[in-house]
Design a protein around this motif. Structure first.
Motif, PDB file in Angstrom:
ATOM      1  N   HIS A 298       0.882  -0.814   0.216  1.00 32.73           N
ATOM      2  CA  HIS A 298      -0.024   0.144   0.181  1.00 32.73           C
ATOM      3  C   HIS A 298       1.008   1.098   0.083  1.00 32.73           C
ATOM      4  O   HIS A 298       0.424   2.623  -0.765  1.00 32.73           O
ATOM      5  CB  HIS A 298      -1.069   0.119   1.011  1.00 32.73           C
ATOM      6  CG  HIS A 298      -2.081  -1.580   1.116  1.00 32.73           C
ATOM      7  ND1 HIS A 298      -2.731  -1.271   0.092  1.00 32.73           N
ATOM      8  CD2 HIS A 298      -2.373  -2.069   2.487  1.00 32.73           C
ATOM      9  CE1 HIS A 298      -3.024  -2.995   0.551  1.00 32.73           C
ATOM     10  NE2 HIS A 298      -2.730  -2.708   1.806  1.00 32.73           N
ATOM     11  N   SER A 299       1.877   1.422   1.000  1.00 36.52           N
ATOM     12  CA  SER A 299       2.726   2.426   0.472  1.00 36.52           C
ATOM     13  C   SER A 299       3.324   2.552  -0.323  1.00 36.52           C
ATOM     14  O   SER A 299       3.180   4.137  -1.050  1.00 36.52           O
ATOM     15  CB  SER A 299       3.503   1.945   1.993  1.00 36.52           C
ATOM     16  OG  SER A 299       3.474   1.939   3.193  1.00 36.52           O
ATOM     17  N   GLU A 300       3.848   2.053  -1.225  1.00 36.38           N
ATOM     18  CA  GLU A 300       4.356   2.004  -2.516  1.00 36.38           C
ATOM     19  C   GLU A 300       3.587   2.439  -3.433  1.00 36.38           C
ATOM     20  O   GLU A 300       3.632   3.458  -4.428  1.00 36.38           O
ATOM     21  CB  GLU A 300       5.049   1.072  -3.058  1.00 36.38           C
ATOM     22  CG  GLU A 300       6.191   0.054  -2.397  1.00 36.38           C
ATOM     23  CD  GLU A 300       5.664  -0.348  -1.475  1.00 36.38           C
ATOM     24  OE1 GLU A 300       6.280  -1.908  -1.160  1.00 36.38           O
ATOM     25  OE2 GLU A 300       4.866  -0.301  -0.853  1.00 36.38           O
ATOM     26  N   ARG A 301       1.951   1.858  -3.715  1.00 36.19           N
ATOM     27  CA  ARG A 301       1.301   2.322  -4.457  1.00 36.19           C
ATOM     28  C   ARG A 301       0.593   4.037  -4.245  1.00 36.19           C
ATOM     29  O   ARG A 301       0.424   4.797  -4.908  1.00 36.19           O
ATOM     30  CB  ARG A 301       0.122   1.339  -4.002  1.00 36.19           C
ATOM     31  CG  ARG A 301       0.356  -0.171  -4.884  1.00 36.19           C
ATOM     32  CD  ARG A 301      -0.828  -0.731  -4.771  1.00 36.19           C
ATOM     33  NE  ARG A 301      -0.717  -1.966  -5.458  1.00 36.19           N
ATOM     34  CZ  ARG A 301      -1.590  -2.547  -6.055  1.00 36.19           C
ATOM     35  NH1 ARG A 301      -2.537  -1.873  -6.697  1.00 36.19           N
ATOM     36  NH2 ARG A 301      -1.636  -4.011  -6.328  1.00 36.19           N
ATOM     37  N   MET A 302       0.697   4.413  -2.797  1.00 35.52           N
ATOM     38  CA  MET A 302       0.188   5.342  -2.547  1.00 35.52           C
ATOM     39  C   MET A 302       1.188   6.560  -2.686  1.00 35.52           C
ATOM     40  O   MET A 302       1.096   7.506  -3.201  1.00 35.52           O
ATOM     41  CB  MET A 302      -0.547   5.287  -0.949  1.00 35.52           C
ATOM     42  CG  MET A 302      -1.175   6.441  -0.815  1.00 35.52           C
ATOM     43  SD  MET A 302      -2.061   6.392   0.429  1.00 35.52           S
ATOM     44  CE  MET A 302      -3.025   4.947   0.550  1.00 35.52           C
ATOM     45  N   LEU A 303       2.380   6.073  -2.134  1.00 32.17           N
ATOM     46  CA  LEU A 303       3.506   7.184  -2.120  1.00 32.17           C
ATOM     47  C   LEU A 303       3.243   7.592  -4.037  1.00 32.17           C
ATOM     48  O   LEU A 303       3.645   8.641  -4.237  1.00 32.17           O
ATOM     49  CB  LEU A 303       5.103   6.695  -2.043  1.00 32.17           C
ATOM     50  CG  LEU A 303       5.167   6.790  -0.564  1.00 32.17           C
ATOM     51  CD1 LEU A 303       5.937   6.147  -0.322  1.00 32.17           C
ATOM     52  CD2 LEU A 303       5.291   8.720  -0.053  1.00 32.17           C
ATOM     53  N   THR A 304       3.248   6.364  -4.864  1.00 30.53           N
ATOM     54  CA  THR A 304       3.965   7.092  -6.315  1.00 30.53           C
ATOM     55  C   THR A 304       2.373   7.750  -6.966  1.00 30.53           C
ATOM     56  O   THR A 304       2.447   8.637  -7.258  1.00 30.53           O
ATOM     57  CB  THR A 304       3.323   5.577  -7.048  1.00 30.53           C
ATOM     58  OG1 THR A 304       4.310   4.899  -7.283  1.00 30.53           O
ATOM     59  CG2 THR A 304       3.295   6.079  -8.825  1.00 30.53           C
ATOM     60  N   GLY A 305       1.038   7.278  -6.095  1.00 28.85           N
ATOM     61  CA  GLY A 305       0.104   8.181  -6.523  1.00 28.85           C
ATOM     62  C   GLY A 305       0.214   9.413  -5.504  1.00 28.85           C
ATOM     63  O   GLY A 305      -0.479  10.337  -6.738  1.00 28.85           O
ATOM     64  N   PHE A 306       0.471  10.098  -4.905  1.00 26.89           N
ATOM     65  CA  PHE A 306       0.723  11.086  -4.533  1.00 26.89           C
ATOM     66  C   PHE A 306       2.113  11.881  -5.184  1.00 26.89           C
ATOM     67  O   PHE A 306       2.546  13.144  -4.469  1.00 26.89           O
ATOM     68  CB  PHE A 306       1.259  11.068  -2.872  1.00 26.89           C
ATOM     69  CG  PHE A 306      -0.088  11.529  -2.338  1.00 26.89           C
ATOM     70  CD1 PHE A 306      -0.553  12.789  -2.021  1.00 26.89           C
ATOM     71  CD2 PHE A 306      -0.828  10.045  -1.638  1.00 26.89           C
ATOM     72  CE1 PHE A 306      -1.985  12.910  -0.672  1.00 26.89           C
ATOM     73  CE2 PHE A 306      -1.479   9.969  -0.996  1.00 26.89           C
ATOM     74  CZ  PHE A 306      -3.011  11.348  -0.734  1.00 26.89           C
TER      75      PHE A 306
END
Length: 444
Positions: A202-210
């Motif tokens: 989740h962290s990698e996905r969300m960091l990319t999204g931000f």
């Protein structure tokens, strides 16, 4: 955030269960959405946020460090961030309540900002060791003073500028990985983490999204995640899918209670989180995915789960990272399967809100289930679908997942099971017992 007096609850056997469940928002995603929105420049919004005590502890701490966080009347949360590097000195200690996730993520955040924060928590959290984040964050320049045994209270002084590191996780842990990546956000250069076994992403996905610069590479030593520091995060609208950890209890309940059929809506099925459903299917569970779709970049479906005859299995240890929070529910399913199930490779359970291996062994044993305890898991001899004895008061040790797991076990017991303290369930699933009553169960 500390608990009130213990709240014992008696679970009566259920005739059957039926209906539709909408589980709370995913806890892991909710924490991370608040954290990254608080570091973005501008206003973000979050729909479906889990409003349990753990996530609210994260929100309160971020407010104390300068983020503007408000809940609208429509249930949407709006966050105006301070920007990476913009956290303010909190005026007092940050109370993490029972939340290990809050503690580890926020310690990583503070570790590369020019502030000092003291982390405190309840009795359960204060027993949990924090050495696995202290070691890498100290290498990045943070000044960390913990209580004996690397426990809370813990003081974290940020290193600014931080030192980028290349760090091999000694044990697969999404929380430790995330703490390092969050510290890397405000650290000049590239911070690298290698995980020997892939954990929830989740962290990698969300960091990319931000808008963070993330690179992921498979190496001969494991999965390498690299983050480029001094990032500028852009505000986002996040839709939080339903929590698979919360859905797990209903999936097991429907599988073991004769005649049960439940539809669980909007369940997040990220492959790094869906191991419990894989294990249940290996046991013969009747689980149908309906209307598969993508929500906020995460795979989601409605699950139709019907009662089924379960068969014992040896759970592959490689499933452990994708179901580490769901083992208490799995152990309950195993208690009703035909034969002896073995689930190992989960030593991480020893350092959760409770020692979940010892606590579940004791609780199931008091209810008449034959259990063998290992350092890294349990062997459970099941009833072959018959009701277990029950008739016991079980100790939860302030652990929400133990309370919910043993509630499910009590739904198919010959005598009522008493949970010694149901209050911790509010940390992740405030409406759990109200939902149980609506589906046909009874607790008093």
């Amino acid at each position: 955030m500390s608990y009130q007096a213990a709240k014992p609850l008696q679970i009566a056997p259920a005739r059957t269960l039926s209906g539709t469940v909408s589980v709370p928002g995913d806890k892991s995603i909710s924490h991370r959405a608040l954290v990254l929105a608080s570091l973005a420049v501008g206003e973000s919004s979050i729909s479906g946020l889990l409003e349990g005590d753990d996530v609210l502890a994260t929100a309160a701490a971020l407010r104390a460090m300068g983020a503007m966080i408000e809940r609208g009347d429509d249930g949407t949360w709006r966050i105006r961030g301070v920007g990476v590097g913009g956290l303010l000195q909190p005026p007092g200690a940050l109370d993490m309540g029972n939340s290990g996730t809050s503690t580890r993520l926020l310690a990583g955040l503070v570790a590369s900002h020019p502030i000092h924060a003291t982390f405190i928590g309840d009795a359960s959290l204060s027993r949990r060791p924090m050495g696995r984040i202290i070691d890498p964050l100290s290498l990045m320049g943070a000044d960390i003073t913990a209580s004996p045994g690397s426990r809370l209270p813990m003081m974290v002084g940020g290193g600014c500028p931080g030192v980028p590191i290349r760090y091999m996780l000694p044990v697969a842990s999404a929380q430790v990985k995330s703490a390092i990546l969050l510290a890397g956000l405000n650290t000049p250069g590239i911070t690298r983490v290698i995980e020997p076994v892939a954990t929830r992403d989740h962290s990698e996905r969300m960091l990319t999204g931000f808008g963070a610069e993330i690179a992921i590479e498979e190496t001969d030593r494991g999965r390498l995640i690299a983050i480029t520091g001094e990032a500028e995060l852009k505000p986002q609208h996040i839709v939080v899918p339903g929590d698979p950890s919360s859905a797990a209890f209903w999936a097991v309940a429907a599988s073991i209670v004769p005649g049960a059929a439940l539809t669980i809506r909007n369940v997040g099925l990220n492959p790094t989180r869906a191991g419990l459903f894989t294990a249940l299917r290996m046991m013969g569970a009747d689980i149908t995915e309906c209307d598969p779709r993508s929500v906020g970049g995460e795979p989601v479906a409605d699950l139709l789960v019907r009662h089924a005859s379960l068969t014992a299995v040896d759970v592959p240890p490689e499933l452990a990272p994708s179901m580490i929070d769901e083992y208490p529910a799995l152990f309950v399913a195993a208690a009703f399967a035909a034969g002896r199930s073995v689930a190992r490779g989960a030593q991480e359970l020893r350092v959760k809100e409770s020692d979940r291996i010892a606590t579940m062994a004791a609780a199931l044993g008091k209810c008449g289930v034959t259990v063998e305890e290992f350092a890294d898991g349990l062997a459970v001899t099941g009833s072959g679908g018959e009701a277990i004895a029950g008739g016991a008061t079980v100790a939860t040790h302030l652990d929400h997942r133990i309370a919910m797991a043993m509630t499910v076990a009590g739904l198919h017991a010959r005598a009522a099971v008493t949970i010694d303290d149901a209050a911790p369930v509010a940390t992740s699933y405030p409406d759990f017992f109200a939902t149980l009553a609506r589906l046909g169960g009874a607790a008093c």
